[in-house]
Design a protein around this motif. Sequence first.
Motif, PDB file in Angstrom:
ATOM      1  N   HIS A  32       8.149 -39.024 -29.997  1.00 29.70           N
ATOM      2  CA  HIS A  32       8.957 -40.189 -30.371  1.00 29.70           C
ATOM      3  C   HIS A  32       9.863 -39.806 -31.539  1.00 29.70           C
ATOM      4  O   HIS A  32       9.389 -39.211 -32.513  1.00 29.70           O
ATOM      5  CB  HIS A  32       8.068 -41.358 -30.805  1.00 29.70           C
ATOM      6  N   ILE A  53      20.068 -45.470 -34.765  1.00 28.19           N
ATOM      7  CA  ILE A  53      19.278 -45.357 -33.519  1.00 28.19           C
ATOM      8  C   ILE A  53      19.957 -44.495 -32.457  1.00 28.19           C
ATOM      9  O   ILE A  53      19.291 -43.821 -31.670  1.00 28.19           O
ATOM     10  CB  ILE A  53      18.888 -46.750 -32.976  1.00 28.19           C
ATOM     11  N   ALA A  74      18.633 -41.079 -32.512  1.00 24.21           N
ATOM     12  CA  ALA A  74      17.270 -40.977 -31.954  1.00 24.21           C
ATOM     13  C   ALA A  74      17.352 -40.979 -30.433  1.00 24.21           C
ATOM     14  O   ALA A  74      16.651 -40.220 -29.755  1.00 24.21           O
ATOM     15  CB  ALA A  74      16.410 -42.129 -32.455  1.00 24.21           C
ATOM     16  N   GLU A  75      18.225 -41.809 -29.890  1.00 21.73           N
ATOM     17  CA  GLU A  75      18.378 -41.886 -28.431  1.00 21.73           C
ATOM     18  C   GLU A  75      18.902 -40.555 -27.880  1.00 21.73           C
ATOM     19  O   GLU A  75      18.421 -40.057 -26.868  1.00 21.73           O
ATOM     20  CB  GLU A  75      19.329 -43.031 -28.063  1.00 21.73           C
ATOM     21  N   ALA A 130      16.031 -37.992 -28.066  1.00 26.25           N
ATOM     22  CA  ALA A 130      14.998 -38.238 -27.048  1.00 26.25           C
ATOM     23  C   ALA A 130      15.499 -37.850 -25.660  1.00 26.25           C
ATOM     24  O   ALA A 130      14.733 -37.337 -24.833  1.00 26.25           O
ATOM     25  CB  ALA A 130      14.587 -39.706 -27.083  1.00 26.25           C
ATOM     26  N   VAL A 135      12.059 -43.106 -27.897  1.00 20.72           N
ATOM     27  CA  VAL A 135      12.689 -43.646 -29.111  1.00 20.72           C
ATOM     28  C   VAL A 135      11.752 -44.665 -29.741  1.00 20.72           C
ATOM     29  O   VAL A 135      11.186 -45.498 -29.031  1.00 20.72           O
ATOM     30  CB  VAL A 135      14.032 -44.328 -28.766  1.00 20.72           C
TER      31      VAL A 135
END
Length: 274
Positions: free
Chosen positions: A149, A155, A158-159, A162, A170
């Motif tokens: 994760h 964000i 992070a997306e 991932a 995420v």
Amino acid sequence: MNITAATKLLAVIGDPVRHSLSPVMHNGWIADHGLDAVYVALPLKSDDPVAAIRTLKGLGFTGLNVTVPHKEAAALAADRTEQAVANVLRWENDGALSAFNTDGAGFIDALAETAPDWRARVKRVLVLGAGGAGLGIGQALAPHVDTVHFANRTISRAEAAAATLPNGRVLRWDELERGFGAADLIVQATTLGMSGQATQDWPIANVRGSAILADIVYRPLETEFLRAGRARGLVTMDGLGMLIHQGARAFELWFGVKPDAKKARARLLAALGA
Ligand code: NAP
């Protein structure tokens, strides 16, 4: 140290780079092995870092470490590379430039030193931060675990991180309490907690007793994240481990010998005044 015209030249390039501990680490190992080489720090400010790196070939460098913001340029400058982001460069005897990335493997070496049974213990990883370091560590851990994760203030990063992994996920930044409770290994890979940077009130109380906490920040050596983990009796790993082991792998790529990690830690602790 007797520097002559035959002395091999190595450097770390980046911007900024004057704070780098790599010269202390590598010159220590060069002395340990009686090698005729010297390692310096070169601040590289350039609008065209790819061209600047290629120019160094003509100056006779044996190899380079590359740090922020030139890791992508290093991979692009190379004739041979396996990854899009490189922290090690080596000029071959045929003049070709090879690029490597030892950051992720260095993190795993450090983790194995801290918790030799980590592979049995760690199924769910939470990486805090999706910058260059967080992404590299997540990618290195992914083949060995069930899920990775990424939680990142922004964000979209992070997306994107991932999405590079089949088992990448995420975690929203406002869901850290839940994420801390579910992870077997939490890697703090943001700049939070660094001297002069912001800190964060991490939900350490939620962490499982069997979990491992790793911080890759090493100034200070004991961040608030690690201090809170140690106060709870958790297994913790500081940021010097990754620094030393990524460096050890680089040293082996240049010189073909495995240097002593423990000697490096003692020298780096002295350099940090710890
Ligand atoms: P980077 O690419 O610039 O990424 C910085 C990360 O920190 C991003 O995830 C960023 O989030 C996050 N961040 C910054 N300020 C924040 C704040 N106020 N609140 C929440 N998140 C924040 O840097 P990097 O190369 O990945 O390096 C990250 C850290 O790791 C640095 O401290 C670096 O010194 C350390 N490091 C250590 C080693 C080692 O060998 N021990 C190796 C490499 C790096 P956003 O995306 O939202 O901006």
